[in-house]
Motif scaffolding. Sequence first.
Motif, PDB file in Angstrom:
ATOM      1  N   ASN A  46      40.196  36.951  45.227  1.00 27.55           N
ATOM      2  CA  ASN A  46      41.064  38.106  44.996  1.00 27.55           C
ATOM      3  C   ASN A  46      41.101  38.500  43.535  1.00 27.55           C
ATOM      4  O   ASN A  46      41.075  39.684  43.191  1.00 27.55           O
ATOM      5  CB  ASN A  46      42.483  37.818  45.491  1.00 27.55           C
ATOM      6  CG  ASN A  46      42.645  38.166  46.951  1.00 27.55           C
ATOM      7  OD1 ASN A  46      42.072  39.136  47.423  1.00 27.55           O
ATOM      8  ND2 ASN A  46      43.406  37.369  47.671  1.00 27.55           N
ATOM      9  N   LEU A  47      41.184  37.489  42.650  1.00 26.86           N
ATOM     10  CA  LEU A  47      41.238  37.792  41.217  1.00 26.86           C
ATOM     11  C   LEU A  47      39.927  38.430  40.763  1.00 26.86           C
ATOM     12  O   LEU A  47      39.923  39.406  39.999  1.00 26.86           O
ATOM     13  CB  LEU A  47      41.509  36.515  40.412  1.00 26.86           C
ATOM     14  CG  LEU A  47      42.925  35.938  40.547  1.00 26.86           C
ATOM     15  CD1 LEU A  47      43.055  34.662  39.728  1.00 26.86           C
ATOM     16  CD2 LEU A  47      43.967  36.949  40.083  1.00 26.86           C
ATOM     17  N   ASN A  52      39.587  41.982  42.073  1.00 30.05           N
ATOM     18  CA  ASN A  52      40.354  42.914  41.237  1.00 30.05           C
ATOM     19  C   ASN A  52      39.655  43.183  39.921  1.00 30.05           C
ATOM     20  O   ASN A  52      39.649  44.316  39.429  1.00 30.05           O
ATOM     21  CB  ASN A  52      41.743  42.353  40.957  1.00 30.05           C
ATOM     22  CG  ASN A  52      42.719  42.729  42.050  1.00 30.05           C
ATOM     23  OD1 ASN A  52      42.600  43.803  42.632  1.00 30.05           O
ATOM     24  ND2 ASN A  52      43.657  41.853  42.342  1.00 30.05           N
ATOM     25  N   ALA A  53      39.103  42.113  39.339  1.00 31.01           N
ATOM     26  CA  ALA A  53      38.430  42.263  38.048  1.00 31.01           C
ATOM     27  C   ALA A  53      37.237  43.226  38.178  1.00 31.01           C
ATOM     28  O   ALA A  53      36.920  43.959  37.246  1.00 31.01           O
ATOM     29  CB  ALA A  53      37.966  40.906  37.534  1.00 31.01           C
ATOM     30  N   PHE A  84      40.594  34.448  33.555  1.00 28.51           N
ATOM     31  CA  PHE A  84      39.812  35.472  34.249  1.00 28.51           C
ATOM     32  C   PHE A  84      39.930  36.720  33.390  1.00 28.51           C
ATOM     33  O   PHE A  84      40.944  37.396  33.412  1.00 28.51           O
ATOM     34  CB  PHE A  84      40.364  35.750  35.650  1.00 28.51           C
ATOM     35  CG  PHE A  84      40.200  34.600  36.607  1.00 28.51           C
ATOM     36  CD1 PHE A  84      41.005  33.480  36.528  1.00 28.51           C
ATOM     37  CD2 PHE A  84      39.220  34.636  37.590  1.00 28.51           C
ATOM     38  CE1 PHE A  84      40.857  32.420  37.408  1.00 28.51           C
ATOM     39  CE2 PHE A  84      39.066  33.580  38.480  1.00 28.51           C
ATOM     40  CZ  PHE A  84      39.881  32.471  38.382  1.00 28.51           C
ATOM     41  N   LEU A  97      47.425  40.755  45.335  1.00 32.68           N
ATOM     42  CA  LEU A  97      48.110  39.981  44.307  1.00 32.68           C
ATOM     43  C   LEU A  97      49.304  39.212  44.861  1.00 32.68           C
ATOM     44  O   LEU A  97      49.655  38.153  44.345  1.00 32.68           O
ATOM     45  CB  LEU A  97      48.533  40.889  43.160  1.00 32.68           C
ATOM     46  CG  LEU A  97      47.355  41.258  42.250  1.00 32.68           C
ATOM     47  CD1 LEU A  97      47.755  42.321  41.263  1.00 32.68           C
ATOM     48  CD2 LEU A  97      46.827  40.033  41.518  1.00 32.68           C
ATOM     49  N   VAL A 118      47.724  36.206  45.997  1.00 32.02           N
ATOM     50  CA  VAL A 118      47.428  35.382  44.816  1.00 32.02           C
ATOM     51  C   VAL A 118      48.679  34.604  44.409  1.00 32.02           C
ATOM     52  O   VAL A 118      48.640  33.403  44.173  1.00 32.02           O
ATOM     53  CB  VAL A 118      46.953  36.275  43.643  1.00 32.02           C
ATOM     54  CG1 VAL A 118      47.029  35.538  42.328  1.00 32.02           C
ATOM     55  CG2 VAL A 118      45.529  36.757  43.901  1.00 32.02           C
ATOM     56  N   LYS A 119      49.799  35.311  44.398  1.00 29.26           N
ATOM     57  CA  LYS A 119      51.024  34.668  43.948  1.00 29.26           C
ATOM     58  C   LYS A 119      51.454  33.562  44.914  1.00 29.26           C
ATOM     59  O   LYS A 119      51.804  32.462  44.482  1.00 29.26           O
ATOM     60  CB  LYS A 119      52.132  35.702  43.802  1.00 29.26           C
ATOM     61  CG  LYS A 119      53.262  35.174  42.969  1.00 29.26           C
ATOM     62  CD  LYS A 119      54.392  36.149  42.898  1.00 29.26           C
ATOM     63  CE  LYS A 119      55.593  35.503  42.266  1.00 29.26           C
ATOM     64  NZ  LYS A 119      56.772  36.344  42.481  1.00 29.26           N
ATOM     65  N   ILE A 149      50.954  31.496  36.695  1.00 24.87           N
ATOM     66  CA  ILE A 149      50.088  32.635  36.391  1.00 24.87           C
ATOM     67  C   ILE A 149      50.671  33.386  35.204  1.00 24.87           C
ATOM     68  O   ILE A 149      51.880  33.622  35.144  1.00 24.87           O
ATOM     69  CB  ILE A 149      50.004  33.627  37.564  1.00 24.87           C
ATOM     70  CG1 ILE A 149      49.654  32.903  38.851  1.00 24.87           C
ATOM     71  CG2 ILE A 149      48.996  34.716  37.273  1.00 24.87           C
ATOM     72  CD1 ILE A 149      49.519  33.837  40.029  1.00 24.87           C
ATOM     73  N   VAL A 185      49.805  36.939  32.929  1.00 24.62           N
ATOM     74  CA  VAL A 185      48.934  38.103  32.841  1.00 24.62           C
ATOM     75  C   VAL A 185      49.136  38.765  31.494  1.00 24.62           C
ATOM     76  O   VAL A 185      50.261  38.981  31.052  1.00 24.62           O
ATOM     77  CB  VAL A 185      49.286  39.128  33.945  1.00 24.62           C
ATOM     78  CG1 VAL A 185      48.342  40.318  33.884  1.00 24.62           C
ATOM     79  CG2 VAL A 185      49.234  38.482  35.311  1.00 24.62           C
ATOM     80  N   ILE A 204      43.811  37.172  33.106  1.00 24.03           N
ATOM     81  CA  ILE A 204      44.755  36.430  33.936  1.00 24.03           C
ATOM     82  C   ILE A 204      44.543  34.958  33.657  1.00 24.03           C
ATOM     83  O   ILE A 204      43.418  34.456  33.658  1.00 24.03           O
ATOM     84  CB  ILE A 204      44.564  36.786  35.418  1.00 24.03           C
ATOM     85  CG1 ILE A 204      44.983  38.249  35.585  1.00 24.03           C
ATOM     86  CG2 ILE A 204      45.380  35.868  36.310  1.00 24.03           C
ATOM     87  CD1 ILE A 204      44.942  38.778  36.968  1.00 24.03           C
ATOM     88  N   LEU A 207      45.478  31.103  34.597  1.00 26.79           N
ATOM     89  CA  LEU A 207      46.068  30.206  35.597  1.00 26.79           C
ATOM     90  C   LEU A 207      46.217  28.841  34.946  1.00 26.79           C
ATOM     91  O   LEU A 207      45.288  28.332  34.348  1.00 26.79           O
ATOM     92  CB  LEU A 207      45.152  30.057  36.824  1.00 26.79           C
ATOM     93  CG  LEU A 207      44.795  31.300  37.620  1.00 26.79           C
ATOM     94  CD1 LEU A 207      43.958  30.887  38.823  1.00 26.79           C
ATOM     95  CD2 LEU A 207      46.045  32.015  38.077  1.00 26.79           C
TER      96      LEU A 207
END
Lengths: 440, 226
Positions: free
Chosen positions: A341-342, A345-346, A371, A405, A408-409, A419, A421, A431, A433
């Motif tokens: 997912n990250l 999005n990237a 990320f 997201l 993700v959370k 996390i 950001v 991002i 982690l």
Amino acid sequence: MKLSNKIALYNSLTKIVIILVLSFVIYVFTDGISNYHLQERLVDKGKKFMSGLTQDHIDDLIQSQVNFTDYNILKEEFIILTPIRKVINVNHDNFTKQTREIEGEVHEYLVYTYYFRFNHHNYRLEIGETMSVLAQLEKSIWLFTFLVLFISVAVTLIIDIAFTNRLLRPFYNIVDKKLNKIHDPLSFSYVPEKTNTEDFVLLDKSLMQLMEKVSKQLDVEKQFTSNVSHELLTPISTLSTRFENLLNDESLSAAAFKKINDSLLTLTFIKRTIKDLLLIAKIENGQYEKFEEINLANLVGEIEMEMEDLLASKDIHFHNMLAKDIHIKGNSTLIHILFANLIKNAIKYNKRQGTIKISNEIKDGNIILFFEDSGIGMTEEAVQRIFNRYERFSTSPEEGHGLGLAIVKSIAVFHAVDIHVSSILHEGTTIELSVPIPHS
Amino acid sequence: MKILIIEDQKDLALEIAEFLFTEEGCIIDHAWKKSSALEKINEVEYDFILLDITLPDGNGLEVLKELKRIKNRKDAVIVLSARGATDDRIVGLELGADDYLPKPFSLAELRARIHAILRRKHQLNDNNIMVHGFSLNIQQRTFSYEDQELNLTKKEYEILNYLILNKNKVVARMSLTEHVWGDLYDAYADSNFVDVHIKNLRTKLRNYAKVDWFETVRGMGYRIKI
């Protein structure tokens, strides 16, 4: 403050008070006793002096002097016999404390004054005895008792602490095993903690009952999500099958075909949203385990392969800079979804020919993963809101259903991953982690 | 081909039946409940059973257990489930189901799975599907032309496999994308990944023979005619 420390503090305070009171009482008591004995001795000496007293003896004592004084060598005691004109108060005993200087030495004495009449003459007899011996004795006794008390208090205090610690050990065991180390009811141990302290047995029992209730509640929730998914996905399945059957009709006009095709897309969208919501629900009521060893560099490599078309479509340079030997413990399916997912999005919010860098460092017992993308970035305000469910990154033309997201959370929370950001508008987003290093 | 559909949602069962009857020419039998399903599997042998797990009078997996108790039966079973629990998949496959399809699924996906299973189960000696001089081996996952294996990427193979198992039918782009990429791509994103791969695939095939049987149906999808 810990209970054992509080008990120790309370114990030491009360014991100090006891020491102080006891030493004061002993001090007063020894003072009284020794004074009484001293007075007795002085009276005895007076009586001894008086018995068998003759005029010759008196004359002999006084001789030519005004009075008679006798000291012993250490000047601990003295006797003074003084003839006086008038008897002030016959046979009146009187004790006084006086400071006397005898041959240049100042001592405090307890003086016994005795008036008597003998052969028509009046005399005053004073017998004194030094009090410094007494004071010394008193001091020794007091010091000794103080020391004994102090040692006994110290010893009992140590025993107290050891005992309370032993007494409280089941409590800490319960807290540690049944509360701290429990992240979901599945890992809860229903084995009672060994203790004969009834309060702790009660605590243990109550915790177990509570956990049973929580488990039941979670089971109900699991059942609910399962039912909801069934209730929603079955009609979607029926609809999509029906639409697909319609598409097979060769007499269909192009316009009708397009509409049916669009309806199928809408259904796919609904299906994915439901699946995402279900995934979040399942993570949040603990339907996953997290004991797998995951090599992060390999995982990112796999995702890069999966997304090669997506990366190629934007000509994005992907840099997997993770150390080869970085491992974490978790659920590999979920961690895969988290990373994918990250990275998705990237890519989605990146520029053409942009870059994505994934790197790591180790800090304070945590693996920090970065990320980094060279994308469109976000305002500070947007960063604050991105983890809200259904909040989209920005007003980008790219479409998405905004649950990425939120997923993700949930996965991060489930794995105790922090996390962070940070983003600069038009320059990119990073991002971070922070993953706890597993204890081997 | 005889197929038993065990599914309590009549709408869905009838739609699947319509598809399998009109498109595949199958003979369809229905069971709406576990009890009637148990009766039917004891009476008749089917080529295929589509088995829904959630039935009004019990768990569909019990039907599967019963089926496995009967000797000398080759009925292929695909488990269908909308519960979204991964356990269902594992338990179903452990009990001897041939495949598992989470609802909702596309009919093209169902057809592809049915054909793949039929090949595996009933034509063990012939895993090759011939396509105008080419042959697809679904066991070894290879595609070759007269003994020369083509060098295809995993995704190119997947696309070919899916289209060939749905031979002579138009496969919608969305269905193909979902099959190959899963839900990696957003439903609404008009991805041209499929087109790119298909273009590359055609170029590779053209080195060996003509590929006019590999059609693009404008606005709809793709079709391989055999």
